[in-house]
Design a protein around this motif. Structure first.
Motif, mmCIF file in Angstrom:
data_model
loop_
_atom_site.group_PDB
_atom_site.id
_atom_site.type_symbol
_atom_site.label_atom_id
_atom_site.label_comp_id
_atom_site.label_asym_id
_atom_site.label_seq_id
_atom_site.Cartn_x
_atom_site.Cartn_y
_atom_site.Cartn_z
ATOM 1 N N PHE A 31 38.955 34.137 38.775
ATOM 2 C CA PHE A 31 40.102 34.943 38.791
ATOM 3 C C PHE A 31 39.730 35.953 39.713
ATOM 4 O O PHE A 31 40.740 36.405 40.345
ATOM 5 C CB PHE A 31 40.612 35.141 37.538
ATOM 6 N N GLY A 32 38.631 36.683 39.567
ATOM 7 C CA GLY A 32 38.204 37.657 40.460
ATOM 8 C C GLY A 32 38.127 37.257 41.728
ATOM 9 O O GLY A 32 38.601 38.086 42.752
ATOM 10 N N SER A 33 37.620 36.316 42.282
ATOM 11 C CA SER A 33 37.698 35.785 43.521
ATOM 12 C C SER A 33 39.084 35.391 44.034
ATOM 13 O O SER A 33 39.383 35.871 45.364
ATOM 14 C CB SER A 33 36.913 34.365 43.846
ATOM 15 N N LEU A 34 39.958 34.938 43.211
ATOM 16 C CA LEU A 34 41.290 34.513 43.615
ATOM 17 C C LEU A 34 42.110 35.880 43.839
ATOM 18 O O LEU A 34 42.783 36.086 44.925
ATOM 19 C CB LEU A 34 42.140 33.950 42.551
ATOM 20 N N ALA A 35 41.641 36.829 43.022
ATOM 21 C CA ALA A 35 42.686 38.320 43.257
ATOM 22 C C ALA A 35 41.958 38.971 44.427
ATOM 23 O O ALA A 35 42.795 39.660 45.241
ATOM 24 C CB ALA A 35 41.992 39.246 42.076
#
Length: 143
Positions: A31-35
Motif C-alpha cells: 500500500f505504501g508503494s502504491l501511495a
C-alpha cells in the motif's frame, strides 16, 4: 485417550512467526508503494507503511503481553518491524508462553510443571467471567 497439548517446536514456531511478520508488514509495503506511485511522495509511503505496522501491533499486542497502547510504538519506522517480530514470535507459541506475564495478567496465569516446566499458560478470559475487584477487600464496606 486424552491428548495433552505441547508447545510448538522451533521449526513450526519460526514458520508461524515468519508468516505473522509477512502478513503484518508486506501489505503495508504494498500500500505504501502504491501511495508513492500515485502521489510521488516518499513520506506518504513511510507513513502508510508505519500505520499498517501500527495496526498489526494493535491487533497482536494483547495476545503477547503488550498493552494495546503500545501500537503507538508501531508508528516508529524500523522499530515497528522489530516489534512485529517480537510479537509474532510470542504469538507463534500460544497458548503457551515462554515469557513472564505482566503484573496485571498474573491473576490468570499459571506456571506449568512437569514436562512443560519453564512455560506459562494464561488462557483467555471467558465472556461474562468475574473480573478482579478494583479495590482491595479491606477497603470495602459491609453492612
Amino acid at each position: 485417550m486424552e491428548r495433552r497439548a505441547m508447545p510448538r517446536g522451533l521449526v513450526s514456531r519460526s514458520l508461524i512467526a515468519t508468516l505473522v511478520f509477512a502478513a503484518a508488514v508486506v501489505p503495508g509495503w504494498t500500500f505504501g508503494s502504491l501511495a508513492e506511485r500515485w502521489t510521488g511522495s516518499e513520506l506518504l509511503d513511510w507513513f502508510v507503511t508505519c500505520v499498517w505496522a501500527a495496526g498489526a501491533v494493535r491487533v497482536l499486542a494483547p495476545r503477547a503481553s503488550y498493552r494495546t497502547r503500545d501500537a503507538w510504538l508501531g508508528l516508529i519506522p524500523l522499530y515497528n518491524w522489530y516489534l512485529v517480530c517480537v510479537l509474532g514470535w510470542r504469538v507463534a507459541l500460544l497458548p503457551f508462553r515462554d515469557w513472564e506475564p505482566r503484573e496485571d495478567e498474573l491473576w490468570r496465569a499459571r506456571w506449568l510443571t512437569g514436562d512443560l516446566i519453564g512455560y506459562w499458560r494464561a488462557d483467555p478470559v471467558p465472556v461474562g467471567a468475574p473480573r478482579a475487584a478494583s479495590a482491595p477487600a479491606a477497603s470495602r464496606r459491609s453492612r
